[in-house]
Design a protein around this motif. Structure first.
Motif, PDB file in Angstrom:
ATOM      1  N   LEU A 150      -2.460   3.770  -3.736  1.00 24.00           N
ATOM      2  CA  LEU A 150      -3.853   3.480  -2.751  1.00 24.00           C
ATOM      3  C   LEU A 150      -3.619   2.299  -2.122  1.00 24.00           C
ATOM      4  O   LEU A 150      -4.023   2.246  -0.876  1.00 24.00           O
ATOM      5  N   VAL A 151      -2.895   1.234  -2.257  1.00 22.72           N
ATOM      6  CA  VAL A 151      -2.634   0.165  -1.591  1.00 22.72           C
ATOM      7  C   VAL A 151      -1.746   0.500  -0.499  1.00 22.72           C
ATOM      8  O   VAL A 151      -2.010   0.069   0.804  1.00 22.72           O
ATOM      9  N   ARG A 152      -0.738   1.320  -0.694  1.00 23.33           N
ATOM     10  CA  ARG A 152       0.044   1.848   0.419  1.00 23.33           C
ATOM     11  C   ARG A 152      -0.749   2.696   1.484  1.00 23.33           C
ATOM     12  O   ARG A 152      -0.348   2.745   2.763  1.00 23.33           O
ATOM     13  N   TRP A 153      -1.401   3.639   0.746  1.00 27.38           N
ATOM     14  CA  TRP A 153      -1.949   4.510   1.994  1.00 27.38           C
ATOM     15  C   TRP A 153      -3.331   4.115   2.407  1.00 27.38           C
ATOM     16  O   TRP A 153      -3.461   4.592   3.809  1.00 27.38           O
ATOM     17  N   TYR A 154      -4.114   3.612   1.929  1.00 27.65           N
ATOM     18  CA  TYR A 154      -5.460   3.060   2.312  1.00 27.65           C
ATOM     19  C   TYR A 154      -5.371   1.650   2.897  1.00 27.65           C
ATOM     20  O   TYR A 154      -6.346   0.923   3.412  1.00 27.65           O
ATOM     21  N   ASP A 155      -4.280   0.823   2.768  1.00 24.89           N
ATOM     22  CA  ASP A 155      -3.848  -0.532   3.337  1.00 24.89           C
ATOM     23  C   ASP A 155      -5.371  -1.287   2.708  1.00 24.89           C
ATOM     24  O   ASP A 155      -5.874  -2.018   3.326  1.00 24.89           O
ATOM     25  N   ILE A 156      -5.481  -1.445   1.388  1.00 26.03           N
ATOM     26  CA  ILE A 156      -6.511  -2.048   0.757  1.00 26.03           C
ATOM     27  C   ILE A 156      -5.978  -3.155  -0.347  1.00 26.03           C
ATOM     28  O   ILE A 156      -4.674  -3.114  -0.413  1.00 26.03           O
ATOM     29  N   GLN A 157      -6.520  -3.813  -0.749  1.00 20.11           N
ATOM     30  CA  GLN A 157      -6.218  -4.825  -1.735  1.00 20.11           C
ATOM     31  C   GLN A 157      -6.742  -4.344  -3.288  1.00 20.11           C
ATOM     32  O   GLN A 157      -8.140  -4.196  -3.246  1.00 20.11           O
ATOM     33  N   VAL A 158      -5.819  -4.360  -4.369  1.00 21.17           N
ATOM     34  CA  VAL A 158      -6.482  -3.990  -5.729  1.00 21.17           C
ATOM     35  C   VAL A 158      -6.393  -5.042  -6.722  1.00 21.17           C
ATOM     36  O   VAL A 158      -5.210  -5.719  -6.485  1.00 21.17           O
ATOM     37  N   VAL A 159      -7.525  -5.424  -7.271  1.00 19.26           N
ATOM     38  CA  VAL A 159      -7.303  -6.661  -8.136  1.00 19.26           C
ATOM     39  C   VAL A 159      -7.909  -5.984  -9.491  1.00 19.26           C
ATOM     40  O   VAL A 159      -8.554  -4.811  -9.326  1.00 19.26           O
ATOM     41  N   PHE A 160      -7.349  -6.467 -10.509  1.00 14.03           N
ATOM     42  CA  PHE A 160      -7.929  -6.028 -11.834  1.00 14.03           C
ATOM     43  C   PHE A 160      -8.700  -7.038 -12.683  1.00 14.03           C
ATOM     44  O   PHE A 160      -8.393  -8.027 -12.533  1.00 14.03           O
ATOM     45  N   ARG A 161      -9.872  -6.499 -13.248  1.00 16.49           N
ATOM     46  CA  ARG A 161     -10.474  -7.489 -13.786  1.00 16.49           C
ATOM     47  C   ARG A 161     -10.651  -7.192 -15.551  1.00 16.49           C
ATOM     48  O   ARG A 161     -10.829  -6.103 -16.112  1.00 16.49           O
ATOM     49  N   GLY A 162      -9.503  -8.023 -16.100  1.00 13.13           N
ATOM     50  CA  GLY A 162      -9.083  -7.783 -17.429  1.00 13.13           C
ATOM     51  C   GLY A 162      -7.787  -7.092 -17.338  1.00 13.13           C
ATOM     52  O   GLY A 162      -7.223  -6.906 -16.388  1.00 13.13           O
ATOM     53  N   THR A 163      -7.405  -6.649 -18.514  1.00 14.06           N
ATOM     54  CA  THR A 163      -6.110  -6.066 -18.676  1.00 14.06           C
ATOM     55  C   THR A 163      -6.139  -4.487 -18.206  1.00 14.06           C
ATOM     56  O   THR A 163      -7.084  -3.826 -18.650  1.00 14.06           O
TER      57      THR A 163
END
Length: 387
Positions: free
Chosen positions: A333-346
């Motif tokens: 998703l990061v590569r295709w939509y040029d977004i940032q992904v963060v995880f809340r928790g593990t």
């Protein structure tokens, strides 16, 4: 059995696109149902489950209301009957608690969808790339007009009507001077190029390919990063070599995919047809069609049962998730939509399965994942995955 409703309206309701009047119509339909209808064939399994649960909740709600009316009407002197009804009331209380939890869960799901639709529309990637010529100048291919872009040592660089980059040697000419070009795609980009020897290369998002304006000498050598699919023109007298990091792939004429992103566990080379000789340090391996080699610091591991459909999904403009963990999906998703992904928790170890076109907006893809249990928040271009 309640009145009927169009499946198309139900799907619109589930995706959060209904108007106020349409929402009211669907809610009234849910209230009218006393059993699950059979004509829901147009819905996915997850959508159908949502509808069934919603109807089940309304049925139990009606049962609860009727039971409470019966409890009120029970004469106090009828102790046995009263006990039965109070037992039923206790059951209803338990069911009511369960329904409250399920209703709140569904309400949370709907709120998530509402937040999503209030966010900006994040479009999918497309044909975007920058070409760097031998003299250091750059051409933004997305903005370039169709036709000749440059002439280099008797080689014309052309953007075709299909939006492809092509190198064509001038008839009857040759040059002893060779320069190198580089094509690079950004996040949210892809592009294809016809190399000077007629070989074709497709670049996935965040990828690059460096190659000469003409292949001379004993070998045809290119360097790449990211992910590139090659269809190499056959020439037994001049082997084709792909270099990526410390790995080299040698072919004579074949079709294969190389994924060499820095954030992946290793480089994956998948052979579609022909044969490949792959080497990395002291390790080497000959691949047969359908095999995939994973290269890492410990050696070369070969997968004989590679899922070619999943490997080729990006080339076919598809996302194909097969028992895929959210961390791997997030990288795509990061590569295709040029977004940032963060995880809340593990990050969860739950596996997701699904297929969807890469031409859809991010919201539509997230809706699909949401129906399989994904919890998230989308604020601007930051996607937060909630454990």
């Amino acid at each position: 059995m309640g009145r009927s409703i169009a499946v198309s309206l139900l799907k619109k309701y589930l995706s959060g696109d209904c108007s106020v009047s349409e929402i009211k119509e669907v809610d009234q339909w849910f209230d009218s149902m006393d059993e699950v209808p059979e004509d829901l064939a147009g819905l996915s399994d997850d959508q159908r489950k949502f509808v069934e649960d919603k109807i089940f909740e309304r049925i139990l709600f009606n049962i609860e209301a009727k039971s409470q009316q019966k409890i009120i009407s029970v004469p106090k002197k009828s102790i046995r009957i009263s006990t039965v009804f109070w037992a039923a009331a206790s059951l209803v209380v338990v069911l009511g608690a369960v329904l409250t939890w399920r209703y709140n869960s569904q309400l949370h799901l709907q709120n998530q969808t509402a937040k999503l639709h209030q966010s900006i529309h994040i479009k999918p990637g497309g044909n975007r790339a920058v070409l760097t010529l031998g003299d250091g100048s750059s051409v933004v291919l997305t903005e370039a007009k169709i036709g000749a872009l440059a002439d280099q040592q008797n080689v014309s660089v052309v953007k075709t009507a299909e939006g492809e980059l092509s190198y064509k040697m001038h008839t009857g000419s040759a040059s002893s001077k060779i320069s190198f070009n580089k094509i690079a795609t950004p996040l949210g980009g892809k592009y294809s190029v016809v190399l000077p020897d007629g070989s074709k290369a497709w670049l996935n998002a965040k990828s690059s390919l460096r190659f000469p304006t003409a292949f001379t000498g004993a070998e045809r050598v290119v360097q790449m990063t990211g992910e590139v699919y090659f269809e190499v023109a056959k020439n037994p007298k001049q082997p084709f070599k792909v270099q990526s990091g410390g790995t080299e792939i040698r072919v004579l004429g074949t079709h294969f995919n190389v994924m060499a992103y820095d954030d992946e566990a290793g480089q994956k080379t998948t052979l579609i047809e022909g044969s490949i000789h792959l080497s990395s340090g002291k390790f080497s391996q000959l691949l047969k069609p359908g095999q995939q080699a994973l290269v890492n610091p410990f050696g070369i591991n070969v997968n004989n049962n590679c899922d070619l459909e999943a490997v080729m999904a990006w080339r076919n403009d598809l996302f194909i998730f097969k028992d895929m963990e959210i961390k791997e999906i997030a990288r795509q998703l990061v590569r295709w939509y040029d977004i940032q992904v963060v995880f809340r928790g593990t990050p969860s170890k739950i596996s997701y399965t699904g297929t969807i076109s890469k031409d859809v907006e991010l919201s539509e893809l997230l809706n699909m994942l949401q129906f399989t249990g994904l919890k998230y928040e989308l604020n601007g271009r930051v996607l937060t995955i909630i454990d």
